[in-house]
Design a protein around this motif. Structure first.
Motif, PDB file in Angstrom:
ATOM      1  N   CYS A 215       0.799  -1.219   0.000  1.00  0.00           N
ATOM      2  CA  CYS A 215       0.000   0.000   0.000  1.00  0.00           C
ATOM      3  C   CYS A 215       0.839   1.280   0.000  1.00  0.00           C
ATOM      4  O   CYS A 215       0.290   2.368  -0.082  1.00  0.00           O
ATOM      5  N   GLN A 226       4.215   4.406  -8.235  1.00  0.00           N
ATOM      6  CA  GLN A 226       3.091   3.490  -8.328  1.00  0.00           C
ATOM      7  C   GLN A 226       3.102   2.520  -7.150  1.00  0.00           C
ATOM      8  O   GLN A 226       4.067   2.468  -6.387  1.00  0.00           O
ATOM      9  N   PRO A 232      -8.307  -4.616  -2.690  1.00  0.00           N
ATOM     10  CA  PRO A 232      -8.697  -3.208  -2.535  1.00  0.00           C
ATOM     11  C   PRO A 232      -9.177  -2.920  -1.112  1.00  0.00           C
ATOM     12  O   PRO A 232      -9.907  -3.710  -0.515  1.00  0.00           O
ATOM     13  N   CYS A 236      -5.933   2.391   0.480  1.00  0.00           N
ATOM     14  CA  CYS A 236      -5.099   2.072  -0.688  1.00  0.00           C
ATOM     15  C   CYS A 236      -5.836   2.348  -1.993  1.00  0.00           C
ATOM     16  O   CYS A 236      -5.862   1.522  -2.903  1.00  0.00           O
ATOM     17  N   GLY A 237      -6.466   3.510  -2.069  1.00  0.00           N
ATOM     18  CA  GLY A 237      -7.172   3.890  -3.284  1.00  0.00           C
ATOM     19  C   GLY A 237      -8.667   3.682  -3.212  1.00  0.00           C
ATOM     20  O   GLY A 237      -9.394   4.082  -4.124  1.00  0.00           O
ATOM     21  N   LEU A 241     -12.289   0.462  -6.142  1.00  0.00           N
ATOM     22  CA  LEU A 241     -11.375   0.302  -7.275  1.00  0.00           C
ATOM     23  C   LEU A 241     -11.004  -1.161  -7.438  1.00  0.00           C
ATOM     24  O   LEU A 241     -10.830  -1.887  -6.451  1.00  0.00           O
ATOM     25  N   ARG A 246      -1.801   0.958  -8.860  1.00  0.00           N
ATOM     26  CA  ARG A 246      -2.223   2.346  -8.668  1.00  0.00           C
ATOM     27  C   ARG A 246      -1.054   3.259  -9.066  1.00  0.00           C
ATOM     28  O   ARG A 246       0.090   2.995  -8.708  1.00  0.00           O
ATOM     29  N   SER A 247      -1.350   4.328  -9.778  1.00  0.00           N
ATOM     30  CA  SER A 247      -0.275   5.186 -10.286  1.00  0.00           C
ATOM     31  C   SER A 247      -0.484   6.636  -9.891  1.00  0.00           C
ATOM     32  O   SER A 247      -1.590   7.171 -10.019  1.00  0.00           O
ATOM     33  N   TYR A 248       0.584   7.277  -9.413  1.00  0.00           N
ATOM     34  CA  TYR A 248       0.625   8.716  -9.214  1.00  0.00           C
ATOM     35  C   TYR A 248       1.202   9.414 -10.442  1.00  0.00           C
ATOM     36  O   TYR A 248       1.306  10.649 -10.457  1.00  0.00           O
TER      37      TYR A 248
END
Length: 361
Positions: A215, A226, A232, A236-237, A241, A246-248
């Protein structure tokens, strides 16, 4: 190499100053015509076909590997011309990352980190196929990725791509100072210090598909941040989702700070455990490994030994970064969670433990 030929080879790696934009400059030095007149090689009428492996080529750290590439003419007119072969390493989006080598006949030049490690394979092939395969010796962790094999005959320029994948493991890394303390360049260094490199997106995706769930966001080799989620959950988003990466997106490489995802490959040596009756301090642990003709293991060594050699030890041991960890291949009572993995006690400032040592073969 003669000075003029060497200068010409160096120019082959650049495609910004010459007319044909395929990275090659043609003059009388490179052509069979030796009358002193500059001359362009024109194509001989047959179609040039270049083929590489459609499946990834797998290797590991320290090995020798051949990236297959062959070319032929349709139809084969039996005309022998002075072919130029160029290998380049690509980014994930297929743009060029670096030149690997160029070859003209039996003369070739490798570039950068590939000097002394790369050459064109010399072999006789059946039928009308010609050899352009790239041999890389002493494979490095950073060699993982896509490579373009480009063959040039005059104005005819054809290429294909082959994917080199190192067998390895991705592990998240957080320094002793705590979470989200690393800019991109510091993340690169801490991975190198642990016998690893920053992971690529493809390597992180493969690790996610094999079960990695983490996470905390971390740097990848392309400068993006990422993290992989299998289950999920709200922190953690969000729970709505789907599982995935997961990407920043790309972050500022100097200003922004995160953890790191490191990639380590199969080992060239072995990891073993040492202990004293009353344990050891970190300095005593380092000395014990040296006395055994080894060095204190790095985090990447321990993960690789767990992944590829099945290292299973329910005893905590020092590692080179001052952390204390232990690898469990077969979960059991009193050895942590029910899943296999490398357990961590963090970075204790006090305490006496055993040590994991690493020795090259």
């Amino acid at each position: 190499l003669p000075l003029l030929l060497k200068a010409t080879l160096l120019r082959l790696a650049s495609s910004s100053h010459h007319p044909f934009y395929n990275g090659f400059y043609y003059n009388h030095i490179m052509n069979d015509n030796d009358n002193g007149q500059d001359k362009v090689d024109y194509f001989n009428g047959a179609r040039l076909v270049v083929e590489t492996s459609k499946d990834p080529v797998y290797s590991y750290n320290g090995a020798n590997v051949t990236l297959p590439c062959h070319y032929r003419y349709e139809p084969d007119l039996g005309v022998k011309s002075k072919i130029r072969i160029k290998w380049s390493k690509l980014r994930d989006d297929y743009t060029k990352e670096q030149d690997v080598m160029v070859a003209i006949g039996k003369t070739y030049m490798a570039f950068g980190d590939f000097k002394g490690r790369a050459h064109i394979r010399r072999a006789s092939l059946a039928g009308h196929r010609h050899e352009a395969s790239l041999v890389i010796s002493d494979v490095h962790l950073k060699d993982d990725g896509k490579y373009r094999c480009e063959v040039i005959d005059g104005l005819e320029d054809e290429s294909d791509v082959v994917d080199l994948r190192l067998q390895g493991i991705v592990f998240p890394y957080q320094p002793p100072r705590g979470q989200y303390r690393l800019n991109f360049h510091e993340a690169e260094r801490v991975c190198q210090d642990q016998g690893a490199v920053l992971a690529s997106f493809n390597q992180l995706f493969q690790a996610w598909s094999e079960g990695l769930d983490w996470c905390n966001a971390g740097w990848l080799a392309d400068g993006t941040v990422q993290y992989p989620i299998r289950l999920p959950r709200k922190p953690c988003g969000g729970v709505h989702l789907a599982p995935g990466i997961r990407s920043y997106g790309p972050r500022h490489r100097h200003l922004h700070r995160f953890d790191a995802f490191c990639f380590s490959s199969a080992l060239r040596g072995e990891v073993f455990y040492l202990d004293h009756l009353d344990g050891m301090t970190l300095e005593e642990a380092k000395q014990s490994c040296q006395d055994a003709g080894a060095e204190i293991a790095r985090v990447g060594h321990l993960y690789s030994a767990w992944k590829f050699l099945g290292l299973d030890r329910c005893d905590a041991g020092w590692l080179a970064d001052g952390s204390v960890r232990y690898p469990i291949a077969t979960p059991r009572a009193n050895c942590g969670p029910a899943e296999p993995g490398v357990r961590s006690f963090g970075f204790p400032s006090k305490g006496r433990f055993g040590v994991f040592c690493y020795k090259e073969r």
